[in-house]
Design a protein around this motif. Structure first.
Motif, PDB file in Angstrom:
ATOM      1  N   GLU A 189      17.019  -3.208  47.847  1.00  0.00           N
ATOM      2  CA  GLU A 189      18.415  -2.857  47.585  1.00  0.00           C
ATOM      3  C   GLU A 189      18.989  -3.912  46.655  1.00  0.00           C
ATOM      4  O   GLU A 189      18.694  -5.101  46.796  1.00  0.00           O
ATOM      5  CB  GLU A 189      19.236  -2.796  48.878  1.00  0.00           C
ATOM      6  CG  GLU A 189      18.990  -1.567  49.713  1.00  0.00           C
ATOM      7  CD  GLU A 189      19.980  -1.458  50.868  1.00  0.00           C
ATOM      8  OE1 GLU A 189      20.271  -0.318  51.280  1.00  0.00           O
ATOM      9  OE2 GLU A 189      20.449  -2.504  51.351  1.00  0.00           O
ATOM     10  N   SER A 190      19.796  -3.462  45.711  1.00  0.00           N
ATOM     11  CA  SER A 190      20.375  -4.431  44.788  1.00  0.00           C
ATOM     12  C   SER A 190      21.893  -4.288  44.752  1.00  0.00           C
ATOM     13  O   SER A 190      22.596  -4.873  45.564  1.00  0.00           O
ATOM     14  CB  SER A 190      19.758  -4.278  43.398  1.00  0.00           C
ATOM     15  OG  SER A 190      19.875  -2.937  42.930  1.00  0.00           O
ATOM     16  N   LEU A 211      27.074  -3.685  47.334  1.00  0.00           N
ATOM     17  CA  LEU A 211      26.455  -4.648  48.235  1.00  0.00           C
ATOM     18  C   LEU A 211      26.513  -6.088  47.755  1.00  0.00           C
ATOM     19  O   LEU A 211      26.159  -7.008  48.506  1.00  0.00           O
ATOM     20  CB  LEU A 211      24.970  -4.285  48.435  1.00  0.00           C
ATOM     21  CG  LEU A 211      24.656  -2.866  48.903  1.00  0.00           C
ATOM     22  CD1 LEU A 211      23.143  -2.665  48.973  1.00  0.00           C
ATOM     23  CD2 LEU A 211      25.282  -2.593  50.266  1.00  0.00           C
ATOM     24  N   ILE A 212      26.938  -6.312  46.522  1.00  0.00           N
ATOM     25  CA  ILE A 212      26.721  -7.624  45.910  1.00  0.00           C
ATOM     26  C   ILE A 212      27.542  -8.758  46.515  1.00  0.00           C
ATOM     27  O   ILE A 212      27.266  -9.926  46.241  1.00  0.00           O
ATOM     28  CB  ILE A 212      26.973  -7.566  44.382  1.00  0.00           C
ATOM     29  CG1 ILE A 212      28.353  -6.982  44.072  1.00  0.00           C
ATOM     30  CG2 ILE A 212      25.887  -6.782  43.693  1.00  0.00           C
ATOM     31  CD1 ILE A 212      28.665  -6.951  42.597  1.00  0.00           C
ATOM     32  N   GLU A 213      28.523  -8.462  47.343  1.00  0.00           N
ATOM     33  CA  GLU A 213      29.293  -9.525  47.992  1.00  0.00           C
ATOM     34  C   GLU A 213      28.779  -9.853  49.391  1.00  0.00           C
ATOM     35  O   GLU A 213      29.296 -10.757  50.054  1.00  0.00           O
ATOM     36  CB  GLU A 213      30.774  -9.130  48.063  1.00  0.00           C
ATOM     37  CG  GLU A 213      31.434  -9.047  46.692  1.00  0.00           C
ATOM     38  CD  GLU A 213      32.916  -8.716  46.767  1.00  0.00           C
ATOM     39  OE1 GLU A 213      33.733  -9.605  46.499  1.00  0.00           O
ATOM     40  OE2 GLU A 213      33.241  -7.558  47.110  1.00  0.00           O
ATOM     41  N   GLU A 214      27.747  -9.134  49.806  1.00  0.00           N
ATOM     42  CA  GLU A 214      27.187  -9.384  51.133  1.00  0.00           C
ATOM     43  C   GLU A 214      26.275 -10.610  51.108  1.00  0.00           C
ATOM     44  O   GLU A 214      25.576 -10.867  50.117  1.00  0.00           O
ATOM     45  CB  GLU A 214      26.402  -8.160  51.620  1.00  0.00           C
ATOM     46  CG  GLU A 214      27.273  -6.944  51.867  1.00  0.00           C
ATOM     47  CD  GLU A 214      26.481  -5.779  52.450  1.00  0.00           C
ATOM     48  OE1 GLU A 214      25.264  -5.943  52.674  1.00  0.00           O
ATOM     49  OE2 GLU A 214      27.087  -4.716  52.669  1.00  0.00           O
ATOM     50  N   THR A 215      26.227 -11.342  52.187  1.00  0.00           N
ATOM     51  CA  THR A 215      25.358 -12.518  52.310  1.00  0.00           C
ATOM     52  C   THR A 215      23.899 -12.095  52.186  1.00  0.00           C
ATOM     53  O   THR A 215      23.464 -11.129  52.815  1.00  0.00           O
ATOM     54  CB  THR A 215      25.580 -13.220  53.656  1.00  0.00           C
ATOM     55  OG1 THR A 215      26.958 -13.599  53.771  1.00  0.00           O
ATOM     56  CG2 THR A 215      24.693 -14.446  53.784  1.00  0.00           C
ATOM     57  N   ARG A 234      22.758 -11.504  43.913  1.00  0.00           N
ATOM     58  CA  ARG A 234      23.269 -12.882  43.913  1.00  0.00           C
ATOM     59  C   ARG A 234      22.102 -13.870  43.967  1.00  0.00           C
ATOM     60  O   ARG A 234      22.142 -14.931  43.315  1.00  0.00           O
ATOM     61  CB  ARG A 234      24.224 -13.113  45.078  1.00  0.00           C
ATOM     62  CG  ARG A 234      24.849 -14.518  45.075  1.00  0.00           C
ATOM     63  CD  ARG A 234      25.691 -14.728  43.818  1.00  0.00           C
ATOM     64  NE  ARG A 234      25.978 -16.130  43.545  1.00  0.00           N
ATOM     65  CZ  ARG A 234      27.167 -16.696  43.768  1.00  0.00           C
ATOM     66  NH1 ARG A 234      28.156 -15.998  44.307  1.00  0.00           N
ATOM     67  NH2 ARG A 234      27.365 -17.962  43.451  1.00  0.00           N
ATOM     68  N   GLU A 235      21.073 -13.572  44.729  1.00  0.00           N
ATOM     69  CA  GLU A 235      19.904 -14.453  44.800  1.00  0.00           C
ATOM     70  C   GLU A 235      19.244 -14.570  43.425  1.00  0.00           C
ATOM     71  O   GLU A 235      18.878 -15.675  42.987  1.00  0.00           O
ATOM     72  CB  GLU A 235      18.896 -13.914  45.811  1.00  0.00           C
ATOM     73  CG  GLU A 235      17.651 -14.783  45.958  1.00  0.00           C
ATOM     74  CD  GLU A 235      16.590 -14.157  46.847  1.00  0.00           C
ATOM     75  OE1 GLU A 235      15.482 -14.738  46.933  1.00  0.00           O
ATOM     76  OE2 GLU A 235      16.849 -13.088  47.434  1.00  0.00           O
ATOM     77  N   ASN A 242      22.461 -10.936  49.503  1.00  0.00           N
ATOM     78  CA  ASN A 242      22.218  -9.863  48.538  1.00  0.00           C
ATOM     79  C   ASN A 242      21.271 -10.323  47.436  1.00  0.00           C
ATOM     80  O   ASN A 242      21.376 -11.437  46.923  1.00  0.00           O
ATOM     81  CB  ASN A 242      23.543  -9.403  47.936  1.00  0.00           C
ATOM     82  CG  ASN A 242      23.352  -8.380  46.843  1.00  0.00           C
ATOM     83  OD1 ASN A 242      23.446  -8.714  45.672  1.00  0.00           O
ATOM     84  ND2 ASN A 242      23.065  -7.146  47.216  1.00  0.00           N
ATOM     85  N   ASN A 269      23.843   0.803  47.993  1.00  0.00           N
ATOM     86  CA  ASN A 269      22.970   1.534  48.897  1.00  0.00           C
ATOM     87  C   ASN A 269      23.155   3.026  48.627  1.00  0.00           C
ATOM     88  O   ASN A 269      23.972   3.433  47.790  1.00  0.00           O
ATOM     89  CB  ASN A 269      23.235   1.186  50.362  1.00  0.00           C
ATOM     90  CG  ASN A 269      24.665   1.517  50.798  1.00  0.00           C
ATOM     91  OD1 ASN A 269      25.351   2.347  50.192  1.00  0.00           O
ATOM     92  ND2 ASN A 269      25.136   0.875  51.856  1.00  0.00           N
TER      93      ASN A 269
END
Length: 432
Positions: free
Chosen positions: A219-220, A229-233, A238-239, A235, A223
């Motif tokens: 998942e990027s 999803l990009i603000e979720e821990t 962001r990584e 993600n 979903n």
């Protein structure tokens, strides 16, 4: 038909009108998409993009199937997809057969009613010939509608410069390089040695560093429910962003932009050590980096960097009048035997059918560009670590916003502020 002078005799006038009407019908038939052409032939319009060998294979199919004509149109990727989307939206002008790039596929899934379900045309019978994850991406969320048959895939590997590794005092045999770089931390450590000894970056760009992680993420950005999803821990976007930022801060990435002349020269000259590229990059190198012949080798990437970059599907829009004939051609074109031909051609399309991986002609293929190395096994092995990835209809727009943010950081902007700005721009895009 050449028009004759009008005459007053009723019989001759009747015959003239009859013949003119017949001629007019033939002209319409030969020019309209998917209609019968001269001599009763069926002409199928096939829209594709990029470098393939499909035009040559289409000619071969015509020879084996008298009465079928394949009219191939090739365009740039963006032009192709935008033109196809416009035609499908308008309900007219779409081809009988169309390629869909994997990053673009989800936006076309929103127009499911404009495509033929390939399950209705017999695709279930050949499903076992293809990689499970590749096939699954081509389905709708309910798994009862298949948009296209799988073409090539883009399993990734490490393209590394032997001369740069030698200059840095590093081992150069593929097995040794693979053993040396087993993790993201190993990759950074080797990059630091390359930088210290050669003053060259490990990779060409922040985008390539970013892709090292994002291409394998299950998942990027979104979903399947459409949630951002990009603000979720934790993600993956962001990584990947943070990894690219770290590599840049350490001086381990170049400032090249993919596909530019400057980037091509850098590949040719060995101005960086590693390209974390997909299988199709090999075909690009053969045609665009002649001075690099013999100087690159291929090794397996760490599992953290495993992923798929690129690949396509071939679909059959609903508009066609010849769905069965179109499907017969597509099934033939993407059969294991034809996929082997596509891989061995200059296009170098890597097969999505694991049946090909067991063929002797595949396993015994050697690449003079890579010093006689048999690279096929490395890409085939990489497919084991690839899984189904959901991207979403807004993937490309969101992806480009992150690339813009990274470019700004490389020019001196604050990384956290650029990330926050990119997130807000992405929210604005999906809120339209």
């Amino acid at each position: 038909m050449k028009r004759g002078k009008l005459v007053t005799y009723a019989g001759m006038l009747f015959m003239l009108v009859f013949l003119l009407a017949a001629c007019s019908n033939d002209d319409n038939g030969s020019s309209d998409k998917g209609k019968g052409g001269s001599g009763g032939d069926i002409t199928l319009d096939f829209w594709q993009f990029g470098a393939t060998n499909y035009e040559d294979l289409a000619k071969k199919y015509e020879e084996e199937n008298p009465g079928i004509k394949i009219k191939v149109r090739t365009a740039e990727t963006a032009e192709h997809h935008n033109g196809l989307f416009t035609a499908l939206s308008a309900g007219s002008g779409a081809p009988d057969i169309a390629m869909l790039e994997v990053d673009q596929l989800d936006r076309f899934k929103e127009a499911q009613d404009r495509f033929n379900n390939l399950y209705d045309l017999g695709a279930k019978d050949i499903q076992d010939q293809y990689l499970d994850w590749k096939w699954e991406i081509g389905e709708n969320s309910e798994s009862d509608f298949l948009f296209g048959l799988p073409t090539d895939i883009g399993p990734k590997a490490m393209f590394y410069r032997v001369d740069v590794f030698e200059e840095a005092g590093l081992p150069t045999e593929p097995e040794e390089v693979e053993a040396l770089i087993q993790s993201k931390d190993d990759f950074i450590k080797v990059g630091e040695q390359v930088k210290e000894k050669t003053d060259k970056p490990m990779v060409d760009s922040m985008e390539m560093a970013y892709r090292g992680i994002i291409d394998g993420a299950e998942e990027s950005f979104f979903n399947e429910a459409g949630d951002l999803l990009i603000e979720e821990t934790g993600n993956a976007v962001r990584e990947a962003y943070d990894f690219a930022i770290e590599m840049d801060a350490l001086g381990l990435v170049g400032e090249y932009t993919l596909w530019t002349p400057e980037w091509g020269n850098a590949v040719n000259n060995g101005d960086f050590a590693v390209e974390m590229g997909a299988a199709w990059l090999k075909g690009w190198m053969l045609g665009n980096a002649p001075e690099a012949e013999g100087k690159f080798r291929v090794a397996t990437l760490p599992a953290e960097f495993a992923g798929n970059w690129g690949g396509s599907y071939i679909s059959i829009p609903k508009e066609t009048d010849h769905s069965e004939e179109a499907y017969a051609f597509v099934e033939w074109l993407l059969s294991p035997e034809r996929q082997l031909e596509s891989y061995q051609s200059e296009a170098g399309l890597f097969p999505s059918s694991p049946v090909v991986y067991e063929m002797e002609d595949f396993k015994n293929t050697t690449d003079e560009f890579f010093g006689g190395q048999s690279t096929a096994q490395y890409f085939a092995k990489a497919t084991d670590d690839i899984t189904y990835v959901y991207k979403g209809p807004d993937y490309m727009s969101a992806h480009n916003e992150v690339l813009n943010a990274m470019q700004n950081v490389q020019q001196g902007a604050d990384a956290d502020k650029e990330w926050e700005a990119a997130v807000e721009r992405i929210k604005g895009l999906i809120g339209r």
